[in-house]
Write an enzyme that holds these catalytic residues in place. Sequence first.
Site, PDB file in Angstrom:
ATOM      1  N   ARG A 208       0.849  -1.195   0.000  1.00 29.99           N
ATOM      2  CA  ARG A 208       0.000   0.000   0.000  1.00 29.99           C
ATOM      3  C   ARG A 208       0.882   1.242   0.000  1.00 29.99           C
ATOM      4  NH1 ARG A 208      -1.158   1.926   4.583  1.00 29.99           N
ATOM      5  NH2 ARG A 208      -1.859   0.007   5.590  1.00 29.99           N
TER       6      ARG A 208
ATOM      7  N   TYR B  43     -16.708  15.319 -15.331  1.00 30.36           N
ATOM      8  CA  TYR B  43     -17.222  13.948 -15.280  1.00 30.36           C
ATOM      9  C   TYR B  43     -18.273  13.842 -14.157  1.00 30.36           C
ATOM     10  CZ  TYR B  43     -17.286   9.050 -13.884  1.00 30.36           C
ATOM     11  OH  TYR B  43     -17.690   7.798 -13.509  1.00 30.36           O
TER      12      TYR B  43
ATOM     13  N   ASP C 215      -7.566  18.218 -14.671  1.00 32.44           N
ATOM     14  CA  ASP C 215      -7.810  16.819 -15.025  1.00 32.44           C
ATOM     15  C   ASP C 215      -7.486  16.693 -16.515  1.00 32.44           C
ATOM     16  OD1 ASP C 215      -8.903  14.404 -15.866  1.00 32.44           O
ATOM     17  OD2 ASP C 215     -10.562  14.485 -14.429  1.00 32.44           O
TER      18      ASP C 215
ATOM     19  N   LYS D  72      -8.438   5.443 -18.854  1.00 26.34           N
ATOM     20  CA  LYS D  72      -8.790   5.886 -20.203  1.00 26.34           C
ATOM     21  C   LYS D  72      -7.583   5.766 -21.145  1.00 26.34           C
ATOM     22  CE  LYS D  72     -12.741   6.630 -18.266  1.00 26.34           C
ATOM     23  NZ  LYS D  72     -12.502   6.731 -16.870  1.00 26.34           N
TER      24      LYS D  72
HETATM   25  O1  P1T Z   1     -13.481   6.045 -13.580  1.00 22.50           O
HETATM   26  P1  P1T Z   1     -12.308   6.549 -12.796  1.00 22.50           P
HETATM   27  O2  P1T Z   1     -11.025   5.884 -13.151  1.00 22.50           O
HETATM   28  O3  P1T Z   1     -12.577   6.593 -11.321  1.00 22.50           O
HETATM   29  O4  P1T Z   1     -12.056   8.069 -13.264  1.00 22.50           O
HETATM   30  C1  P1T Z   1     -12.967   9.094 -13.018  1.00 22.50           C
HETATM   31  C2  P1T Z   1     -12.841  10.149 -14.080  1.00 22.50           C
HETATM   32  C3  P1T Z   1     -12.140  11.302 -13.816  1.00 22.50           C
HETATM   33  N1  P1T Z   1     -11.978  12.276 -14.734  1.00 22.50           N
HETATM   34  C4  P1T Z   1     -12.499  12.154 -15.968  1.00 22.50           C
HETATM   35  C5  P1T Z   1     -12.316  13.266 -16.959  1.00 22.50           C
HETATM   36  C6  P1T Z   1     -13.216  11.006 -16.314  1.00 22.50           C
HETATM   37  O5  P1T Z   1     -13.718  10.923 -17.555  1.00 22.50           O
HETATM   38  C7  P1T Z   1     -13.408   9.980 -15.349  1.00 22.50           C
HETATM   39  C8  P1T Z   1     -14.195   8.752 -15.655  1.00 22.50           C
HETATM   40  N2  P1T Z   1     -15.065   8.882 -16.740  1.00 22.50           N
HETATM   41  C9  P1T Z   1     -15.877   7.881 -17.217  1.00 22.50           C
HETATM   42  C10 P1T Z   1     -15.966   6.671 -16.662  1.00 22.50           C
HETATM   43  C11 P1T Z   1     -16.678   8.248 -18.406  1.00 22.50           C
HETATM   44  O6  P1T Z   1     -17.214   7.377 -19.112  1.00 22.50           O
HETATM   45  O7  P1T Z   1     -16.784   9.457 -18.667  1.00 22.50           O
END
Ligand code: P1T
Length: 391
Positions: free
Chosen positions: A47, A100, A172, A197
Amino acid sequence: MAKLRTKAIHSGQHPDPVTGAVITPLYQTTTFAQEAPGVHKGYEYSRSGNPTRTVLETVLADMEGGAHGFCFASGSAALATLMMALLRPGDHVIVGDDVYGGTYRFLTKVLKNFGVEMDFVDLSGSADITPFIKDSSKMVFLETPTNPLLKLTDLEAVIKTAKQHGLTAVVDNTFATPYLQQPLELGADIVMHSTTKYIGGHSDVVGGALILKDDTYRDQIAFNQNSIGATPDPFACWLTLRGVKTLGVRMEAHCKNALEIAEFLEAHSQVEDVIYPGLSSHPQHSLAKKQMQGYGGMISLRVKGGTEEANSFLTSLKYFTLAESLGGIESLSEIPAIMTHASIEPEIRAQLGITDSLVRLSVGIEDVADLKADLDQALNSITSTKKTAAA
Ligand code: P1T
């Protein structure tokens, strides 16, 4: 200094000194032997730190031009850790109004309960944040391009004002990736990613990251990363590391396909409007040219008609799988209002323009002719449904 594609393959990555293994080993272990209590080789417990994770943290930091990288179990875990590390009750944050849905949900339904205040502000172009700055303001947090409306913020301009008022600037960078945009170079303090992503790129691993420009927040983030414990397991790091090596070639292919598709959609008789930073019709097209090294793989559009037509379009697609998420090699489609942004209140979605007929496409790296043919047949099948209904 090495270029990004070289960094993706070489930063922090050296043949294993013991075995000569060219690829970073997967240290699938929870704990590390100590010679004597407190005497170890830099790792105690996975961790707190793991060698596979260290390599991923190094390569991400290098690619963003940052001093330190921290990885998390998801983008949402990165966001939560960041906010808990830097903010205290009574603090105020200026947030871009299009983020998001999960980010909006965390900020309004979780962080607010801890006494943090926030204003959601349209940060399109070189928006002036001055009227929203209070004595208690500590941070500006934004996405560019935004999810799902693909609005762009002039990072240099907005960050300049933020810095003049002593605010921490967080970007972001999930949609652009460091391949297309480097917010730290434009003055940001921290970059956040959902590595789920484009960074991972293959829709097979969830993860997140924070990259810090310098040492200012290093100890706070490191302490909270370990204390909160929303860290990725070694295999997740290994998969992400495997994915990131091809970020450059994938982004080139995403951008090329997306531009061609956006132009095709804009000319299609069944399409109402197309939102893509690479189109001259995009309100921040010239900013995209200046600030980004490509326009990305995300497109939003509205088909003619409404929700029913959008649903019919999506269910007729063959290669654009109807699914949440984005940034993988395969094409995906979704309706943000019903899927990824459903946790935003309907009236706020309406104000922003996230209508029930807004479709978001994540353009993959398949052959673009096949993708266009797929979109064409699905758009034309909307017409035929109508025709059948009328007949
Ligand atoms: O899904 P996660 O890894 O927890 O990430 C969150 C997140 C943060 N910032 C942006 C710009 C994002 O697009 C996302 C996650 N977005 C999706 C799952 C989506 O389909 O838009």
